[in-house]
Design an enzyme around this catalytic site. Sequence first.
Site, PDB file in Angstrom:
ATOM      1  N   TYR A  46     -42.183  -7.449  15.466  1.00 56.26           N
ATOM      2  CA  TYR A  46     -42.279  -8.619  16.345  1.00 56.26           C
ATOM      3  C   TYR A  46     -43.751  -8.927  16.672  1.00 56.26           C
ATOM      4  CZ  TYR A  46     -37.258  -8.486  17.744  1.00 56.26           C
ATOM      5  OH  TYR A  46     -35.894  -8.525  17.801  1.00 56.26           O
ATOM      6  N   GLY A  47     -44.548  -7.875  16.689  1.00 57.77           N
ATOM      7  CA  GLY A  47     -45.913  -7.993  17.223  1.00 57.77           C
ATOM      8  C   GLY A  47     -46.826  -8.918  16.448  1.00 57.77           C
ATOM      9  N   CYS A  70     -46.525   0.506  22.869  1.00 53.89           N
ATOM     10  CA  CYS A  70     -45.460   0.010  21.998  1.00 53.89           C
ATOM     11  C   CYS A  70     -44.513   1.174  21.797  1.00 53.89           C
ATOM     12  CB  CYS A  70     -46.057  -0.449  20.663  1.00 53.89           C
ATOM     13  SG  CYS A  70     -44.834  -0.703  19.348  1.00 53.89           S
ATOM     14  N   THR A  71     -43.220   0.907  21.880  1.00 54.92           N
ATOM     15  CA  THR A  71     -42.263   2.023  21.857  1.00 54.92           C
ATOM     16  C   THR A  71     -42.200   2.715  20.493  1.00 54.92           C
ATOM     17  OG1 THR A  71     -40.453   0.457  21.462  1.00 54.92           O
ATOM     18  CG2 THR A  71     -40.856   1.117  23.741  1.00 54.92           C
ATOM     19  N   HIS A  72     -42.710   2.075  19.438  1.00 55.81           N
ATOM     20  CA  HIS A  72     -42.772   2.752  18.129  1.00 55.81           C
ATOM     21  C   HIS A  72     -43.840   3.846  18.112  1.00 55.81           C
ATOM     22  CE1 HIS A  72     -40.454  -0.671  16.565  1.00 55.81           C
ATOM     23  NE2 HIS A  72     -40.326  -0.026  15.421  1.00 55.81           N
ATOM     24  N   ASP A 108     -34.530  -3.184  20.548  1.00 55.07           N
ATOM     25  CA  ASP A 108     -35.942  -3.195  20.159  1.00 55.07           C
ATOM     26  C   ASP A 108     -36.042  -3.921  18.815  1.00 55.07           C
ATOM     27  OD1 ASP A 108     -38.728  -2.500  20.038  1.00 55.07           O
ATOM     28  OD2 ASP A 108     -38.242  -0.848  18.697  1.00 55.07           O
ATOM     29  N   SER A 109     -37.251  -4.209  18.398  1.00 53.99           N
ATOM     30  CA  SER A 109     -37.458  -4.816  17.079  1.00 53.99           C
ATOM     31  C   SER A 109     -37.044  -3.865  15.967  1.00 53.99           C
ATOM     32  CB  SER A 109     -38.934  -5.186  16.898  1.00 53.99           C
ATOM     33  OG  SER A 109     -39.710  -4.000  16.858  1.00 53.99           O
ATOM     34  N   CYS A 130     -38.798  -2.614  24.270  1.00 52.38           N
ATOM     35  CA  CYS A 130     -39.851  -3.157  23.407  1.00 52.38           C
ATOM     36  C   CYS A 130     -40.887  -3.826  24.312  1.00 52.38           C
ATOM     37  CB  CYS A 130     -39.231  -4.184  22.463  1.00 52.38           C
ATOM     38  SG  CYS A 130     -40.406  -5.037  21.407  1.00 52.38           S
ATOM     39  N   ASN A 131     -42.111  -3.348  24.243  1.00 53.70           N
ATOM     40  CA  ASN A 131     -43.173  -3.940  25.068  1.00 53.70           C
ATOM     41  C   ASN A 131     -43.423  -5.397  24.689  1.00 53.70           C
ATOM     42  OD1 ASN A 131     -44.836  -1.489  26.545  1.00 53.70           O
ATOM     43  ND2 ASN A 131     -43.834  -0.834  24.675  1.00 53.70           N
ATOM     44  N   GLU A 138     -41.232   2.267  10.920  1.00 50.01           N
ATOM     45  CA  GLU A 138     -39.972   1.744  10.373  1.00 50.01           C
ATOM     46  C   GLU A 138     -39.654   2.388   9.021  1.00 50.01           C
ATOM     47  OE1 GLU A 138     -37.565  -0.671  11.536  1.00 50.01           O
ATOM     48  OE2 GLU A 138     -38.538  -0.088  13.412  1.00 50.01           O
TER      49      GLU A 138
HETATM   50  N1  DGL Z   1     -41.362  -1.427  19.740  1.00 54.21           N
HETATM   51  C1  DGL Z   1     -42.000  -2.715  19.851  1.00 54.21           C
HETATM   52  C2  DGL Z   1     -42.906  -2.721  21.090  1.00 54.21           C
HETATM   53  O1  DGL Z   1     -42.756  -1.885  21.954  1.00 54.21           O
HETATM   54  C3  DGL Z   1     -42.658  -3.007  18.550  1.00 54.21           C
HETATM   55  C4  DGL Z   1     -43.020  -4.420  18.368  1.00 54.21           C
HETATM   56  C5  DGL Z   1     -43.082  -4.855  16.940  1.00 54.21           C
HETATM   57  O2  DGL Z   1     -42.038  -4.909  16.308  1.00 54.21           O
HETATM   58  O3  DGL Z   1     -44.186  -5.190  16.517  1.00 54.21           O
HETATM   59  O4  DGL Z   1     -43.735  -3.578  21.256  1.00 54.21           O
END
Ligand code: DGL
Length: 186
Positions: A40-41, A181-183, A8-9, A71-72, A149
Site C-alpha cells: 500500500y505504501g 510499519c507492521t511488516h 493489513d495490506s 497497518c500504519n 511478503e
Molecule cells: N503493514 C503495512 C503498514 O503497516 C504495510 C504497508 C504497505 O503495504 O506498504 O504500513
Amino acid sequence: MGAIGVFDSGVGGLSVLREIRRELPGESLLYVADSAHAPYGDKPAAFVIERSHALADFLIQQGATSLVVACNTATAVAIDALRATHTVPIIGVEPAVKPAVEQTRAGVVGVLTTSRTAMSARFSKLLVRYGGATRIAVQPCPGWVELVERGDLDGREVEGRVREYVQPLLDQGADVLVLGCTHYSF
Ligand code: DGL
C-alpha cells in the site's frame, strides 16, 4: 459474540494479530491479508482508502463487530473515512513515536516507515504532538514490504537492504528506531 476483524495490506498485520491473540485468547479473530494489492505504501491514498473500505465491509459481513487496522499506512490515510462510514469500533496502529521520544538519550529518533505514511497529514500531526524537542529523522523504506511478503527475512540481500535505510538514521545520531510499519518487525 462477534469476532474481531483484523486487516493489513499483507502478512505484516500478523505481528499485531499475534499480540491480540496473546492478550485476548478467548476472542474469535478474523484476519485478511490483502497481499494481492500490497504494498500500500507506494500507492495513492485513494487506492488505500478504497481497499480499506472493501476489507472492512468484507470483515463486517463475515461477522466482525470491531475492526483493527493492523497497518500504519491504512491507518494514516483511511481510518477517518472508515470511522465515518462504520459504527463498529475501529482501532488503528501508528508509528510508536511517543515511546521512542521517551526513550532517546541522544535526542534523535529514527522512524522507518512507508512512503505513504511519511507523506500523510496524520503522521505529521503525530510528530507535532509527541516529537517535543526531539529530532525525528523519517526514513521511507520502499522494497521492505515486498521482501517480507516473499518470506525473505534474512540473508545477505536482506541485510544489505536493511542497512541501506537504517545506516542513514544511525549516521544522523538516532539511538532509538521506530518500526513504523507492521511488516518491519518480521
Ligand atoms: N503493514 C503495512 C503498514 O503497516 C504495510 C504497508 C504497505 O503495504 O506498504 O504500513
